[in-house]
Design a protein around this motif. Structure first.
Motif, mmCIF file in Angstrom:
data_model
loop_
_atom_site.group_PDB
_atom_site.id
_atom_site.type_symbol
_atom_site.label_atom_id
_atom_site.label_comp_id
_atom_site.label_asym_id
_atom_site.label_seq_id
_atom_site.Cartn_x
_atom_site.Cartn_y
_atom_site.Cartn_z
ATOM 1 N N TYR A 1 14.184 63.961 25.653
ATOM 2 C CA TYR A 1 13.814 64.499 26.961
ATOM 3 C C TYR A 1 14.533 63.761 28.087
ATOM 4 O O TYR A 1 14.913 64.368 29.100
ATOM 5 N N SER A 2 14.735 62.457 27.927
ATOM 6 C CA SER A 2 15.306 61.623 28.995
ATOM 7 C C SER A 2 16.822 61.551 28.968
ATOM 8 O O SER A 2 17.415 60.950 29.883
ATOM 9 N N ALA A 3 17.469 62.112 27.953
ATOM 10 C CA ALA A 3 18.929 62.041 27.857
ATOM 11 C C ALA A 3 19.588 62.741 29.043
ATOM 12 O O ALA A 3 19.090 63.767 29.535
ATOM 13 N N ARG A 4 20.695 62.195 29.486
ATOM 14 C CA ARG A 4 21.427 62.760 30.613
ATOM 15 C C ARG A 4 22.865 63.059 30.202
ATOM 16 O O ARG A 4 23.459 62.352 29.397
ATOM 17 N N SER A 5 23.423 64.094 30.805
ATOM 18 C CA SER A 5 24.777 64.507 30.449
ATOM 19 C C SER A 5 25.798 63.494 30.948
ATOM 20 O O SER A 5 25.573 62.771 31.920
ATOM 21 N N ALA A 6 26.931 63.447 30.242
ATOM 22 C CA ALA A 6 28.006 62.518 30.578
ATOM 23 C C ALA A 6 29.329 63.172 30.195
ATOM 24 O O ALA A 6 29.372 64.061 29.327
ATOM 25 N N PRO A 7 30.432 62.763 30.826
ATOM 26 C CA PRO A 7 31.738 63.333 30.480
ATOM 27 C C PRO A 7 32.027 63.200 28.983
ATOM 28 O O PRO A 7 31.756 62.155 28.378
ATOM 29 N N GLY A 8 32.548 64.269 28.406
ATOM 30 C CA GLY A 8 32.917 64.264 26.999
ATOM 31 C C GLY A 8 31.800 64.627 26.041
ATOM 32 O O GLY A 8 32.008 64.649 24.828
ATOM 33 N N ASP A 9 30.601 64.924 26.558
ATOM 34 C CA ASP A 9 29.493 65.313 25.678
ATOM 35 C C ASP A 9 29.838 66.568 24.898
ATOM 36 O O ASP A 9 30.495 67.490 25.413
ATOM 37 N N ARG A 10 29.359 66.621 23.663
ATOM 38 C CA ARG A 10 29.571 67.790 22.809
ATOM 39 C C ARG A 10 28.306 68.622 22.639
ATOM 40 O O ARG A 10 28.324 69.662 21.999
ATOM 41 N N LEU A 11 27.199 68.157 23.214
ATOM 42 C CA LEU A 11 25.922 68.856 23.116
ATOM 43 C C LEU A 11 25.253 68.892 24.478
ATOM 44 O O LEU A 11 25.486 68.033 25.333
ATOM 45 N N LEU A 12 24.398 69.880 24.674
ATOM 46 C CA LEU A 12 23.575 69.945 25.863
ATOM 47 C C LEU A 12 22.508 68.861 25.852
ATOM 48 O O LEU A 12 22.135 68.359 24.795
ATOM 49 N N VAL A 13 22.015 68.499 27.022
ATOM 50 C CA VAL A 13 20.822 67.688 27.114
ATOM 51 C C VAL A 13 19.622 68.626 27.293
ATOM 52 O O VAL A 13 19.785 69.782 27.702
ATOM 53 N N TRP A 14 18.418 68.110 26.980
ATOM 54 C CA TRP A 14 17.224 68.957 27.014
ATOM 55 C C TRP A 14 17.049 69.621 28.382
ATOM 56 O O TRP A 14 16.700 70.808 28.464
ATOM 57 N N SER A 15 17.309 68.895 29.457
ATOM 58 C CA SER A 15 17.104 69.453 30.803
ATOM 59 C C SER A 15 18.058 70.592 31.123
ATOM 60 O O SER A 15 17.838 71.370 32.070
#
Length: 342
Positions: A324-338
């Protein structure tokens, strides 16, 4: 009669550091997409471990068995980096030796620092670190930064975590039982499975949620017809996943009771991740008992059942909070919950 768990409340921080004698620190690198989290103990404390995944990576776990000599540990390490990440424990040892901590033997103090790692090498981060991996430095920095307040989600060992469907992360939660004992969990969620139900935003851990701590959505209604169909990472390979965590309590426990507490923590994995404990995960739970409450739990009493149930529920909540607390960052390969919206 004990109050039902659903009526209980988290500690003041809703973090594992609500357990007396425990601090947590993070270190890592966003470009590397990896890091280390350290649970630092104010004094050597009783600890144990239970490993139920098929692909673990560990350091100094044998000494946690009830029949082994060393009675307490100084810190516990959760790290990314696969086997390279085991170096983080050496950095924590250096920090502890600098402040005079450790098991006294033949005139030397030897800090006892069991560690577990997860695989985050293939998550899109730049792993070209040269001859020596950075995890020893991460371990020292995380121990140096240890405090009662710390970040959740994309921090420390959670920086590079993923699940089958969403970005993972570092999670924590706590609960105070009616007998005065506090139980907390700390976990890095990097599972081959999924923490959400089917294609919904609803967490498998929903029945244990306290105070809307991971969105307050409850269970989906109607329940998805395909919810029982496992969602897993594409083409998993041995060692490419793993959820690693810690259950901590301020109760007084011996090493055998601490082992049972670690086993109970795995029930939280099963409640929050579907599927869990696969051949492709190295799923591991450490347990630690600081004894700060002054309350001894008799393993033959009903209080031991309440303690085990708390360990399972608090671990399930910590897992959901990490994602739930994960945040997006450059280079991510997956969505975050939000990012899911709705």
């Amino acid at each position: 009669m004990a109050e039902p768990l659903a009526a209980l409340r988290p500690g003041p921080r809703n973090l594992v550091t609500d357990v007396g004698g425990v601090r947590v620190g993070h270190a890592g690198d966003a470009g590397l997409k990896s890091g280390t989290t350290v649970l630092l103990l104010d004094e050597a404390s009783t600890a144990s471990v239970a490993i139920l995944g098929g692909a673990p990576g560990t350091r100094e776990t044998d000494l946690l068995a009830p029949d082994k000599l060393v009675s307490g540990v100084d810190a516990l390490v959760l790290s990314g980096g696969s086997a390279f990440g085991l170096d983080a424990a050496s950095g924590v040892q250096s920090f502890l030796r600098q402040v005079g901590r450790g098991f006294a033997v033949a005139g030397f103090n030897v800090p006892i620092v069991p560690a577990a790692i997860l695989f985050d090498l293939a998550n899109g981060g730049d792993k070209a670190w040269g001859l020596h991996p950075p995890y020893r430095d991460f371990g020292f920095a995380a121990a140096e930064a240890a405090a009662e307040d710390f970040a959740l989600g994309t921090a420390g060992a959670g920086i590079g975590c993923t699940t089958a469907t969403l970005k993972g992360g570092i999670g924590s939660a706590s609960v105070r039982l009616d007998n005065g004992v506090t139980v907390g969990a700390l976990v890095a969620v990097n599972a081959v499975g999924s923490v959400t139900i089917g294609d919904t935003r609803h967490f498998w851990a929903a029945p244990f949620e306290l105070g809307g701590e991971f969105g307050g959505l409850g269970l989906p209604s109607p329940f998805p017809a395909d919810a029982s169909r496992p969602k897993t990472k594409f083409d998993p390979k041995p060692g490419t996943n793993t959820t690693i965590g810690i259950v901590a309590t301020d109760a007084i426990l011996d090493k055998a009771a601490a082992r049972r507490l670690a086993v109970a923590g795995h029930d939280g994995f099963a409640r929050a991740i579907w599927p869990s404990h696969t051949n492709f995960d190295g799923d591991l739970v450490f347990s630690v008992a600081t004894g700060r409450s002054g309350i001894a739990i008799d393993p033959t009493s009903p209080a031991s059942i309440d303690l085990a149930a708390a360990a399972a529920s608090v671990m399930a909540r910590a897992i959901a909070r990490g994602v739930y607390s994960a945040r997006s960052a450059p280079g991510d390969r997956l969505l975050v919950w939000s990012d899911l919206g709705g």
